[in-house]
Design an enzyme around this catalytic site. Structure first.
Site, PDB file in Angstrom:
ATOM      1  CE  LYS A   1       0.924  -1.397  -6.997  1.00  0.00           C
ATOM      2  NZ  LYS A   1      -0.151  -1.822  -7.929  1.00  0.00           N
TER       3      LYS A   1
ATOM      4  CG  ASP B   1      -8.361  -5.676 -12.582  1.00  0.00           C
ATOM      5  OD1 ASP B   1      -9.576  -5.555 -12.867  1.00  0.00           O
ATOM      6  OD2 ASP B   1      -7.880  -5.316 -11.496  1.00  0.00           O
TER       7      ASP B   1
ATOM      8  CB  ILE C   1       1.487   8.420  -4.026  1.00  0.00           C
ATOM      9  CG1 ILE C   1       2.084   7.170  -4.680  1.00  0.00           C
ATOM     10  CG2 ILE C   1       2.562   9.466  -3.790  1.00  0.00           C
ATOM     11  CD1 ILE C   1       2.715   7.431  -6.044  1.00  0.00           C
ATOM     12  N   GLY C   2      -0.620   6.115  -2.375  1.00  0.00           N
ATOM     13  CA  GLY C   2      -1.835   5.333  -2.574  1.00  0.00           C
ATOM     14  C   GLY C   2      -1.716   3.996  -1.887  1.00  0.00           C
TER      15      GLY C   2
ATOM     16  N   GLY D   1      -4.129   0.083  -1.210  1.00  0.00           N
ATOM     17  CA  GLY D   1      -5.303  -0.699  -1.568  1.00  0.00           C
ATOM     18  C   GLY D   1      -5.120  -2.149  -1.188  1.00  0.00           C
ATOM     19  N   GLY D   2      -5.911  -3.000  -1.827  1.00  0.00           N
ATOM     20  CA  GLY D   2      -5.897  -4.413  -1.482  1.00  0.00           C
ATOM     21  C   GLY D   2      -4.577  -5.104  -1.750  1.00  0.00           C
ATOM     22  CG  MET D   3      -3.036  -5.807  -5.535  1.00  0.00           C
ATOM     23  SD  MET D   3      -2.660  -7.563  -5.474  1.00  0.00           S
ATOM     24  CE  MET D   3      -1.000  -7.571  -6.148  1.00  0.00           C
ATOM     25  N   GLY D   4      -1.463  -3.541  -1.753  1.00  0.00           N
ATOM     26  CA  GLY D   4      -0.365  -3.001  -0.981  1.00  0.00           C
ATOM     27  C   GLY D   4      -0.358  -1.491  -1.023  1.00  0.00           C
TER      28      GLY D   4
ATOM     29  CB  VAL E   1       1.880   3.010  -4.784  1.00  0.00           C
ATOM     30  CG1 VAL E   1       2.851   3.591  -5.816  1.00  0.00           C
ATOM     31  CG2 VAL E   1       1.206   1.761  -5.351  1.00  0.00           C
TER      32      VAL E   1
END
Length: 328
Positions: free
Chosen positions: A75, A170, A52-53, A55-58, A60
């Site tokens: 995640k 953040d 479902i998404g 990005g830079g962290m991983g 999800v």
């Protein structure tokens, strides 16, 4: 539904998103059929349905936990994180604390650990709704009452974490979910407590500001001056970010912008924002004063803690309600 991606800037989004928050482009579905985790069972109890998404962290995923008959969000952090021993220690410590937090305005973390392939994971409650970033793009600027309610709930959430010694670092629209709960379409859930501190190991420079002396956690548009300087942070840094959020919710604009990260960072350090009274004619002086105090350059000039900020927001909310009643 597949997760979405912007065809112009390649920014990934949740499946419910419609437009890119950066350039306004219509999002397209991201092909995830080759993801080996989709359709797999993790930890012998979570059936992964979709990504479902990312990005830079991983990435999800939405998964179903049959034993408890509930959907969860998992995640999976990038494997590069697991190669850094310090990153693993930070993750384990912060995830342990995050999983112990219990507040209605914080996302619930159920489980954390390491998969057999070395990837780090977090299992969290699954939330259906919009990020504050999506809501701002689609609805903003917000009416005063709506902005105050969201800010108040955000202060409640971060304040609960601060009392446990966690600074988010953040606080930004992408990390605030607005979900439907008990008739409230804007029930606030603050995301990513406990893992924000390991963002500097992700290797991504799009979401973090790098100083000459090293990596500083956060997103430049919402960072406090002391965060930009790389100083030790306390909860008052999150309150500065909350002030930026309030300014954006009520005006539809960020207080500081620029053509580069450096320009934005310099503005936070040296420039006063255009007063809220000039951006929103007729705004209650008390509300403008709260936002101005949250965004003071010196942390000692801000509210000392989230509790006092929350109390000031309640007073502003009540004043707004009285003014609206008198106007009728």
């Amino acid at each position: 539904q597949h997760p979405k991606i912007c065809p112009e800037c390649s920014t990934p989004y949740h499946a419910a998103a419609t437009f890119c928050q950066l350039d306004g482009s219509a999002l397209v579905e991201q092909e995830v059929s080759n993801d080996p985790l989709v359709g797999a069972r993790l930890l012998e109890q979570f059936d992964v349905h979709e990504a479902i998404g990312s990005g830079g962290m991983g990435t999800v995923y939405r998964a179903h936990q049959a034993a408890l008959q509930r959907d969860v969000a998992i995640k999976i952090l990038h494997r590069d994180l697991a190669k850094n021993a310090d990153a693993v220690r930070r993750f384990q410590r912060e995830a342990r604390v995050a999983s112990s937090l219990d507040h209605p305005n914080l996302v619930d973390v159920y489980l954390f650990g390491e998969l057999p392939d070395g990837s780090l994971y977090l299992v969290m409650e699954y939330l259906e709704g919009r990020t504050l970033a999506q809501a701002l793009f689609e609805d903003g600027p917000f009416a005063l009452a709506r902005g105050l309610r969201i800010a108040h709930a955000t202060a409640m959430g971060v304040g609960a974490a601060h009392r446990q010694g966690i600074v988010h670092r953040d606080v930004k629209p992408e990390n605030i979910m607005l979900v439907k709960r008990d008739g409230d379409p804007d029930f606030v859930k603050v995301l990513d407590f406990g893992i924000a501190k390991i963002r500097n190991f992700s290797g991504g420079e799009n979401s973090s500001f790098k100083t000459a002396t090293g990596m500083v956690f956060g997103t430049p548009e919402y960072m406090s001056p002391e965060q930009i300087r790389g100083e030790e942070l306390d909860g008052r840094s999150d309150l500065y970010s909350l002030g930026v959020l309030m300014y954006q919710m009520l005006t539809g604009e960020l207080p500081f912008t620029g053509d580069s990260v450096l320009e934005v960072a310099t503005a936070h350090l040296t420039q006063p924002p255009v007063p809220l009274e000039e951006k929103v004619p007729g705004i209650l002086p008390g509300v403008a004063a709260v936002v101005a105090r949250l965004m003071q350059k010196k942390r000692d000039d801000r509210f000392p803690n989230a509790g006092e900020a929350r109390a000031a927001l309640v007073n502003s909310w009540e004043a707004a309600a009285r003014a609206a009643a008198e106007a009728r």
